[in-house]
Design an enzyme around this catalytic site. Structure first.
Site, PDB file in Angstrom:
ATOM      1  N   TRP A 355       0.836  -1.219   0.000  1.00  0.00           N
ATOM      2  CA  TRP A 355       0.000   0.000   0.000  1.00  0.00           C
ATOM      3  C   TRP A 355       0.862   1.257   0.000  1.00  0.00           C
ATOM      4  CZ3 TRP A 355      -1.799   2.565   5.071  1.00  0.00           C
ATOM      5  CH2 TRP A 355      -0.802   2.480   6.036  1.00  0.00           C
ATOM      6  N   ASP A 356       2.197   1.079  -0.049  1.00  0.00           N
ATOM      7  CA  ASP A 356       3.101   2.219   0.127  1.00  0.00           C
ATOM      8  C   ASP A 356       2.910   3.323  -0.919  1.00  0.00           C
ATOM      9  OD1 ASP A 356       3.999  -0.248   1.276  1.00  0.00           O
ATOM     10  OD2 ASP A 356       5.844   0.758   1.868  1.00  0.00           O
ATOM     11  N   GLU A 494       0.696  -3.892  11.929  1.00  0.00           N
ATOM     12  CA  GLU A 494       0.851  -5.341  11.732  1.00  0.00           C
ATOM     13  C   GLU A 494       1.095  -6.119  13.020  1.00  0.00           C
ATOM     14  OE1 GLU A 494       3.896  -5.587   8.691  1.00  0.00           O
ATOM     15  OE2 GLU A 494       2.315  -5.500   7.179  1.00  0.00           O
ATOM     16  N   LYS A 614       2.923  -1.347  15.854  1.00  0.00           N
ATOM     17  CA  LYS A 614       4.151  -1.273  15.061  1.00  0.00           C
ATOM     18  C   LYS A 614       4.229   0.091  14.368  1.00  0.00           C
ATOM     19  CE  LYS A 614       6.227  -3.452  10.974  1.00  0.00           C
ATOM     20  NZ  LYS A 614       6.008  -4.404   9.895  1.00  0.00           N
ATOM     21  N   GLN A 615       3.056   0.576  13.941  1.00  0.00           N
ATOM     22  CA  GLN A 615       3.059   1.806  13.148  1.00  0.00           C
ATOM     23  C   GLN A 615       1.725   2.514  13.271  1.00  0.00           C
ATOM     24  OE1 GLN A 615       3.252  -1.210   9.933  1.00  0.00           O
ATOM     25  NE2 GLN A 615       2.690   0.538   8.669  1.00  0.00           N
TER      26      GLN A 615
HETATM   27  C1  BGC Z   1       4.911  -2.205   6.942  1.00  0.00           C
HETATM   28  C2  BGC Z   1       3.862  -2.056   5.869  1.00  0.00           C
HETATM   29  C3  BGC Z   1       4.533  -1.729   4.562  1.00  0.00           C
HETATM   30  C4  BGC Z   1       5.598  -2.767   4.237  1.00  0.00           C
HETATM   31  C5  BGC Z   1       6.345  -2.445   2.979  1.00  0.00           C
HETATM   32  C6  BGC Z   1       5.949  -3.220   6.515  1.00  0.00           C
HETATM   33  O1  BGC Z   1       6.950  -3.278   7.463  1.00  0.00           O
HETATM   34  O2  BGC Z   1       4.330  -2.623   8.142  1.00  0.00           O
HETATM   35  O3  BGC Z   1       2.959  -1.038   6.213  1.00  0.00           O
HETATM   36  O4  BGC Z   1       3.604  -1.694   3.542  1.00  0.00           O
HETATM   37  O5  BGC Z   1       6.521  -2.825   5.295  1.00  0.00           O
HETATM   38  O6  BGC Z   1       6.984  -1.221   3.070  1.00  0.00           O
END
Ligand code: BGC
Length: 815
Positions: A355-356, A494, A614-615
């Site tokens: 989704w980046d 995540e 995590k984020q």
């Molecule tokens: C993140 C995701 C991201 C992916 C690729 C993961 O560590 O949690 O949000 O899309 O990395 O960058």
């Protein structure tokens, strides 16, 4: 240090992997890591070459299960160039000589990687070597190397080896090493003529045929130096070994020009032939450098963001823009590719697309929307697969995969290795359905910036409709609370893939997802209005969308569940039942706690038990929508919206986030921009340092973090100009009263460029000559119309905000 150069003044084995990723050169079609030409893949070096969309699948048995992985394939190494002295066995190896001087520089302005070295070998011979390299930005099938070798205190005969090596495997990421990794099958190799060789390989499953052709020549004082050549061939490998005399003090230029073509290229007969023709047409290194640098000049003209006195920050911003443009350059317009989260710079996440894009589109939309259009077309072409995924999971419409690769099937792994425990654990990340919301969001923002109605009519609306359909089928009516629930999914964070008290994976009513769904359902309805009655009828007939279905989307968009607790938006339903996490204790115990999930799993615990993210998850809402838009969304959903909810939620989640993803700091920096400026700037600085300083301790060597790179540039552009898109208008509102440090950038909006200069308390907006369309922009809430060639100056007044210096006749009333 110049703000156009990434410099290294010493050689450091331990840092080599990181530098290779950061010094990658690419042109959107392919990219090659900044490994030394003479280096072979080992624990220090990893010369990788990746082709946009160059995937292959392999099967491996792991933990008793047969799993299939799709990888972005490490293509034949075209860099290979080395030399040795006559009568000696050892090829040049920087580790085996005494380094007298070393300087490596990535020239961002011209897209050239240079290494300058002076060294003394065991025989006391002193040599200087200047290596330059480019991956051509004008002709995406070309790359070139030039070595300038000077014998400082010796004369003698040397042999240069120039090879194409297709024996490479994918071994760039240690934790994937148990997985099958031999993707290439050699097809053959041959000498094309006296100067040139060719290698052909094929990927083992996707049958992508790749041909490389290389011409190696030696020059002294501008004249071709006669050499004696020998052809060296092995399965999957071909080299020219050239022997010639070197005289003390005379500069020798060794040039290697390489062409790369594949069976996916257009307007070719066959890749081997095409590589040969491309090479034959290519000039010498200097010619290629000139045409390459010219294209970079044009790209920088559009894309540079100039900070007055920016120093290191300026250089990092340019580094980020540089890598973004190398991964998705204008060449992708003619390709069928998405944007891999880790660029074409390494093998982490196997080159998959997540989704980046959500973080990458804002910068590109406003400069080269042809690229974002092409990236959306990548999604559009995979609608069929997304429909299949939805159907198989029991839904309607289209469900995009969390990780996408060649054909758009779900590429997320089912098991992943926790390097902390050595265990393979279940990976439920495919439950991140919010990737669909990102696709829809990107479609709409692209359309808002470009007014590309043709795209919306023929591609965008269909994407929005099919995604809306998927959401509508996954929302379940909860009769008790009289709202729709979306259950058993994962939000962006995540760390939470399951309730600690449940047997099945997934959480319910992730607030971010549900708000995005509400927004997306509305946009699907709106898109059908925008495309006109006739096209709407056609599309609805083709997709069998009834008026009733459309009105269901509208009702769902007004009745989705959003959970709350303790005066904040809950990340998901039941979040309040989780335990608080001992952040301080774990910080003391482990130091680096970004990846708490791994630490806790290794301890036999699970991060699912804790209020630890995590984020950014809930905070994503404040990143993507202005307070006003969010207020409207909550109002539409029938929830009270007090602006306090924003600050309280920010405060709450800030304390419960480990920033285990580089995307997280971008979001937090933005949401704090007006609440806590010093902390916001600190986070921006940390985001800027993410890759250059490898803040996650070793991940950048496996590939850059493109979302954080593009996102950090967007943060600066948004933060300084106060740029938002609202009610069909691009609005600028630089945050004063502190004087602005000085920023200059160009943006393209509704097909017109506007040059923005900010300095002190002044802002100048200038629409260059050319074109006939009037451009409308707003400064804060007041709209202005610009004709071509017009320039407006604004001055900040502490009592009345931004005021036009000489209003003339150009000002119009706010929309
Ligand atoms: C993140 C995701 C991201 C992916 C690729 C993961 O560590 O949690 O949000 O899309 O990395 O960058």
């Amino acid at each position: 240090m110049s703000d156009w150069t990434l410099d290294y003044t010493d050689f450091d084995n331990a840092e080599e992997g990181l530098r290779e990723a950061l010094c990658t050169l690419g042109n959107g079609y392919f990219a090659t890591r900044g490994a030394a030409e003479e280096a072979k893949a080992d624990e220090i070096h990893y010369p990788g070459t990746y082709l946009a969309g160059g995937y292959n699948r392999l099967e491996t048995e792991i933990a008793g299960r047969e799993i299939e992985n799709e990888d972005l394939v490490n293509m034949p190494n075209w860099l290979c160039l080395s030399f040795r002295h006559e009568g000696e066995d050892e090829w040049f190896d920087l580790a085996a000589v005494e380094i007298l001087g070393y300087h490596q520089a990535l020239d961002l302005r011209n897209g050239v990687l240079q290494r300058k070295m002076r060294f003394r070998d065991r025989q006391g011979r002193e040599t200087s070597l200047v290596c330059q390299r480019l991956v051509h930005m004008q002709n995406p099938h070309l790359a070139a190397i030039q070595w300038q070798l000077t014998a400082e205190n010796w004369s003698g005969r040397i042999t240069v080896c120039s090879a194409l090596d297709g024996r490479v495997i994918n071994s760039g990421v240690a934790r994937y090493r148990e997985l099958a990794s031999t993707h290439l099958r050699p097809l053959g190799s041959e000498a094309i003529d006296d100067d040139s060789i060719r290698l052909r390989v094929e990927t083992s499953q996707s049958n992508l045929r790749v041909a490389q052709a290389a011409r190696t020549q030696v020059f002294e004082a501008g004249c071709l130096l006669p050499d004696q050549r020998r052809l060296e061939q092995q399965r999957g490998y071909i080299a020219h070994e050239l022997s010639f005399d070197v005289s003390q003090g005379r500069d020798i230029h060794i040039e290697k020009v390489v062409a790369l073509q594949t069976s996916r290229d257009r307007a070719i007969s066959e890749p081997g032939l095409a590589a040969m023709y491309t090479l034959a047409e290519a000039g010498r290194f200097a010619d290629l450098l000139a045409s390459h640098a010219q294209v970079w000049r044009h790209l920088w003209h559009r894309c540079d963001l100039i900070l007055k006195g920016g120093g290191r920050t300026q250089m990092i911003l340019r580094l980020h823009i540089f890598h973004l443009l190398q991964t998705v350059s204008p060449h992708v317009v003619d390709l069928d590719v998405g944007v891999p989260a880790r660029g074409l710079h390494g093998e982490a996440y196997r080159g998959h697309i997540f989704w980046d894009e959500l973080f990458i589109f804002p910068f590109l939309n406003l400069r080269i929307p042809e690229i974002t259009r092409a990236l959306l077309r990548y999604r559009y072409r995979r609608l069929g697969e997304a429909r299949r995924l939805a159907r198989e999971a029991g839904y309607r419409g289209a469900m995009y995969p969390w990780q996408s690769g060649s054909n758009g099937r779900e590429e997320s792994q089912m098991l992943h290795l926790n390097p902390k425990s050595g265990r393979w654990v279940a990976d439920n990340s495919h439950l991140q359905r919010h990737v669909n919301a990102a696709v829809a969001y990107n479609v709409w923002r692209y359309y808002e910036v470009t007014e590309d109605i043709e795209f919306l009519s023929y591609y965008g609306a269909e994407l929005l409709v099919e995604i809306a359909r998927f959401w509508a089928s996954s929302a379940q009516w909860n009769a008790q609370r009289k709202r729709y629930d979306i259950c058993r999914i994962m939000g962006p964070d995540e760390f939470h893939d399951q309730y600690p008290w449940a047997d099945e994976p997934g959480v319910d009513n992730n607030a971010y997802t549900n708000v995005m769904v509400s927004w997306g359902l509305r946009r699907a309805c709106e898109a059908l209005e925008h495309i006109g009655t006739e096209r709407r009828r056609e599309l609805c007939e083709t997709l069998s969308v009834s008026e009733q279905e459309i009105s269901t989307w509208d009702s769902i968009s007004r009745r989705l569940s959003i959970p709350f607790h303790d005066g904040v938006i809950s990340q998901f339903e039941g979040y309040e039942r989780l335990d608080e996490f001992d952040w301080k204790g774990y910080q003391e115990k482990y130091g680096d706690i970004h990846r708490l999930d791994r630490l806790l799993e290794a301890e036999g615990d699970t991060v699912n038990r804790y209020k630890a993210s995590k984020q950014a998850d809930v905070l994503m809402l404040f990143y993507l929508f202005s307070a006003q838009e969010l207020g409207d969304l909550f109002h539409q959903l029938g929830y009270p919206f007090d602006p306090e909810l924003i600050s309280q939620s920010i405060h709450y989640y800030r304390q419960r986030t480990s920033h285990g993803s580089t995307l997280s700091r971008i979001v937090e920096s933005w949401v704090l921009a007006r609440l806590d400026r010093p902390r916001s700037l600190q986070l921006l600085n940390e985001a800027l340092e993410s890759d250059i300083a490898d803040v996650q301790g070793g991940t950048t060597r496996e590939g850059i973090h493109l979302g954080a790179m593009a996102g950090s540039v967007d943060l600066v552009q948004r933060g300084e100009t106060g740029l938002v898109l609202r009610d069909g208008l691009l609005r600028l509102d630089p945050c004063l009263p502190e004087p602005l440090p000085g920023l200059q950038l160009r943006l393209r909006y509704h097909g017109r460029w506007v040059e923005i200069t900010l300095e002190g308390h002044r802002m100048t907006l200038c629409v260059p000559e050319g074109g006939t369309k009037t451009l409308r922009l707003a400064v804060r809430d007041r709209a202005y119309s610009f004709e071509a060639g017009q320039r407006l100056e604004f001055q900040w007044q502490s009592d009345s905000g931004w005021q036009l210096v000489d209003p003339g006749e150009t000002s119009s009333s706010p929309r």
